[in-house]
Scaffold this motif. Structure first.
Motif, short mmCIF file in Angstrom:
data_model
loop_
_atom_site.label_atom_id
_atom_site.label_comp_id
_atom_site.label_asym_id
_atom_site.label_seq_id
_atom_site.Cartn_x
_atom_site.Cartn_y
_atom_site.Cartn_z
N LEU A 11 -21.67 49.15 47.31
CA LEU A 11 -22.74 48.20 47.60
C LEU A 11 -22.20 47.15 48.56
CD1 LEU A 11 -24.23 47.61 44.03
CD2 LEU A 11 -25.05 49.19 45.78
N ILE A 12 -22.85 46.98 49.69
CA ILE A 12 -22.45 45.96 50.67
C ILE A 12 -23.55 44.91 50.72
CG2 ILE A 12 -21.77 45.52 53.06
CD1 ILE A 12 -20.88 48.41 53.26
N GLY A 13 -23.16 43.67 50.41
CA GLY A 13 -24.11 42.59 50.27
C GLY A 13 -24.09 42.03 48.86
N VAL A 14 -23.02 42.39 48.11
CA VAL A 14 -22.84 41.95 46.72
C VAL A 14 -21.42 41.41 46.59
CG1 VAL A 14 -22.84 42.62 44.30
CG2 VAL A 14 -24.47 43.66 45.88
N ARG A 15 -21.27 40.20 46.05
CA ARG A 15 -19.96 39.60 45.89
C ARG A 15 -19.19 40.25 44.75
NH1 ARG A 15 -21.56 33.31 45.99
NH2 ARG A 15 -21.29 33.72 43.74
N ASP A 16 -17.89 39.94 44.68
CA ASP A 16 -17.05 40.50 43.62
C ASP A 16 -17.52 40.06 42.24
OD1 ASP A 16 -15.52 41.80 45.47
OD2 ASP A 16 -13.92 40.30 45.50
N ASP A 17 -18.16 38.87 42.16
CA ASP A 17 -18.68 38.41 40.86
C ASP A 17 -20.06 38.96 40.57
OD1 ASP A 17 -20.26 37.02 42.61
OD2 ASP A 17 -19.62 35.02 41.97
N LEU A 18 -20.49 39.97 41.36
CA LEU A 18 -21.73 40.71 41.18
C LEU A 18 -22.98 39.90 41.55
CD1 LEU A 18 -21.03 42.63 37.84
CD2 LEU A 18 -20.36 43.21 40.18
N GLN A 19 -22.80 38.80 42.26
CA GLN A 19 -23.94 38.05 42.77
C GLN A 19 -24.48 38.73 44.03
OE1 GLN A 19 -25.44 35.29 41.27
NE2 GLN A 19 -24.09 36.05 39.64
N ILE A 20 -25.80 38.94 44.05
CA ILE A 20 -26.44 39.61 45.18
C ILE A 20 -26.71 38.57 46.26
CG2 ILE A 20 -28.43 40.97 45.93
CD1 ILE A 20 -28.67 41.87 42.95
N VAL A 21 -26.01 38.68 47.38
CA VAL A 21 -26.17 37.71 48.47
C VAL A 21 -26.87 38.32 49.68
CG1 VAL A 21 -24.22 36.31 47.75
CG2 VAL A 21 -23.83 38.23 49.30
N GLY A 22 -26.88 39.65 49.78
CA GLY A 22 -27.54 40.31 50.89
C GLY A 22 -26.68 40.33 52.15
N LEU A 23 -27.04 41.20 53.06
CA LEU A 23 -26.34 41.29 54.34
C LEU A 23 -26.69 40.09 55.20
CD1 LEU A 23 -27.05 45.06 55.08
CD2 LEU A 23 -24.86 44.10 54.37
N PRO A 24 -25.75 39.65 56.06
CA PRO A 24 -26.08 38.56 56.98
C PRO A 24 -27.18 38.98 57.95
CG PRO A 24 -23.95 39.54 57.50
CD PRO A 24 -24.37 40.11 56.20
N GLU A 25 -27.87 37.99 58.51
CA GLU A 25 -28.99 38.30 59.40
C GLU A 25 -28.54 38.89 60.72
OE1 GLU A 25 -31.43 34.89 59.87
OE2 GLU A 25 -31.97 34.73 57.76
N LYS A 26 -27.35 38.53 61.18
CA LYS A 26 -26.85 39.04 62.46
C LYS A 26 -25.48 39.67 62.24
CE LYS A 26 -29.31 35.71 65.36
NZ LYS A 26 -29.19 34.68 66.42
N PRO A 27 -25.26 40.84 62.84
CA PRO A 27 -26.24 41.64 63.57
C PRO A 27 -27.32 42.18 62.64
CG PRO A 27 -24.26 42.92 63.22
CD PRO A 27 -23.96 41.53 62.72
#
Length: 419
Positions: free
Chosen positions: A317-333
């Motif tokens: 999963l890319i967009g999830v921190r090691d503490d399992l918080q969902i942060v999402g992919l950055p807007e750019k690119p």
């Protein structure tokens, strides 16, 4: 028929001899005055339409034809045959038996899936058989850099990769279209199965588990439902059968979130999907990344993907921190560019190409990139320059594979690939 076993070659010769015609694809290599068979594929089809293809070069030929069954039987038996004006012979003495596999519908075998079940027989090529050269192929057909590229394009309609080579001399396929499960959807309290087929009279659909089972009569192609008041029991089996003969089936082992699932089965799980994926945290089957990694973090992710493919699969999963918080992919690119970036990393650094799917999940407006890796039944390497390294997953860690693990992985690698 058992899921796997052995069949006498004489039985296959007799089966072919009884057929008026079969569909055949042949890859041939020039050998003095003859053409030697490099690989042959036969599909038992009674009246299936076929568009003939013939690619002719000075050192190789590729033929897709509908041929009389006795002609193909003779070639399998080792007799020289005139096929499309070419004198063709199979190399070496014919083997006495073929490996057989009974595959359910929608089952992927070497990156090929058919909706209906099938039985396949394979006969391996003698290791001493001369291999085709690597000369340019220019002639009555598309031009190619070498034989392998031509073979991949002819058989698979796709570019050559390290999975495209074939060790089997023959591959014989018997479609079994009496009945099959074309789609299955599993919800929290309902299983829905779409049944199709050509001979469903008297068929029964059975859902069984460790504690109980339920049956429904099948009165033709259509949709059938099983209520699941307590959800789907672990290790359940859905069987489409006719008396004591299985037509098609699906098994449902206990779910482990974070592992790749059977793509032919749709799961409608309650609650947000990511929360289910993250329920047990990072572990043997799940790895989380805050963003598309770079440097050492990039290497670690690719080694993990190779380890997933070498064992039982897993999910990144890319967009999830090691503490399992969902942060999402950055807007750019853009998220599409980030997905392409990861796909390129896998293509350039994991060999052979691992079995995986990439997709995006929208969770409360945050995009998470999911890389679902299936177990590939063989060892996959992380490659950096000329060096290939093998890894396995031990708990939440990716560690170098031991020699015996690498050897075992190569011994279990499948010899049957695509057709």
């Amino acid at each position: 028929m058992a899921h796997s076993g052995q069949t006498e070659t004489a039985v296959l010769v007799a089966m072919l001899g009884e057929r008026a015609a079969v569909n055949v694809r042949l890859a041939l290599v020039a050998d003095e005055q003859q053409w030697q068979l490099h690989h042959g594929q036969v599909t038992f089809e009674d009246e299936a339409p076929l568009t003939e293809r013939v690619w002719r070069y000075s050192t190789a030929s590729f033929l897709e034809l509908r041929l009389p069954g006795p002609t193909v039987a003779a070639l399998l038996r080792g007799d020289e045959q005139d096929i499309h004006g070419l004198q063709v012979v199979a190399p070496g003495p014919p083997t006495s038996s073929a490996s057989s596999s009974r595959l359910r519908g929608q089952e992927e075998w070497g990156r090929v899936t058919t909706p209906w079940p099938r039985t396949e027989w394979t006969i391996n090529r003698d290791s001493n058989t001369p291999q085709p050269g690597y000369d340019l192929l220019v002639g009555d057909g598309p031009s190619f850099l070498n034989f392998d590229q031509a073979l991949s394009a002819f058989l698979y309609q796709r570019p050559h990769d390290s999975n495209a080579g074939r060790s089997d001399l023959w591959r014989i396929v018997l479609p079994q279209r009496a009945g099959w499960l074309s789609q299955i959807t599993i919800g929290p309290d309902l299983l829905t199965a779409v049944v199709d087929g050509e001979a469903l009279d008297g068929a029964v659909l059975e859902l069984s588990g460790a504690a109980d089972s339920e049956r429904q009569s099948v009165d033709g192609a259509g949709t059938y439902r099983f209520a699941l008041p307590n959800g789907l029991a672990h290790d359940s089996l859905l069987m489409l059968r006719h008396e004591d003969q299985s037509l098609d089936w699906r098994s449902f082992p206990a779910l482990t979130y974070g592992r790749a699932r059977d793509a032919s089965v749709l799961w409608e799980q309650p609650g947000p999907e990511l929360e289910l994926l993250l329920a047990n945290g990072e572990g043997k089957y799940l790895e989380c990344k805050r963003e598309v990694p770079e440097g050492e973090s990039r290497k670690k992710m690719l080694k993990t993907i190779a380890a997933f493919a070498s064992q039982d699969g897993g999910t990144v999963l890319i967009g999830v921190r090691d503490d399992l918080q969902i942060v999402g992919l950055p807007e750019k690119p853009t998220v599409d560019k980030q997905e392409l970036q990861v796909v390129g990393m896998i293509r350039d650094s994991v060999e052979p190409a691992p079995p995986y799917k990439s997709r995006l999940i929208d969770h409360d407006g945050k995009k998470v990139l999911v890389i679902e890796v299936s177990g590939g039944g063989q060892m996959y390497a992380y490659r950096e320059g000329q060096r290939a390294e093998f890894y396995v997953r031990v708990g939440p860690n990716t560690v170098p594979a031991r020699h015996h693990e690498i050897a075992a992985g190569f011994r279990q690698a499948p010899t049957v690939t695509t057709f």
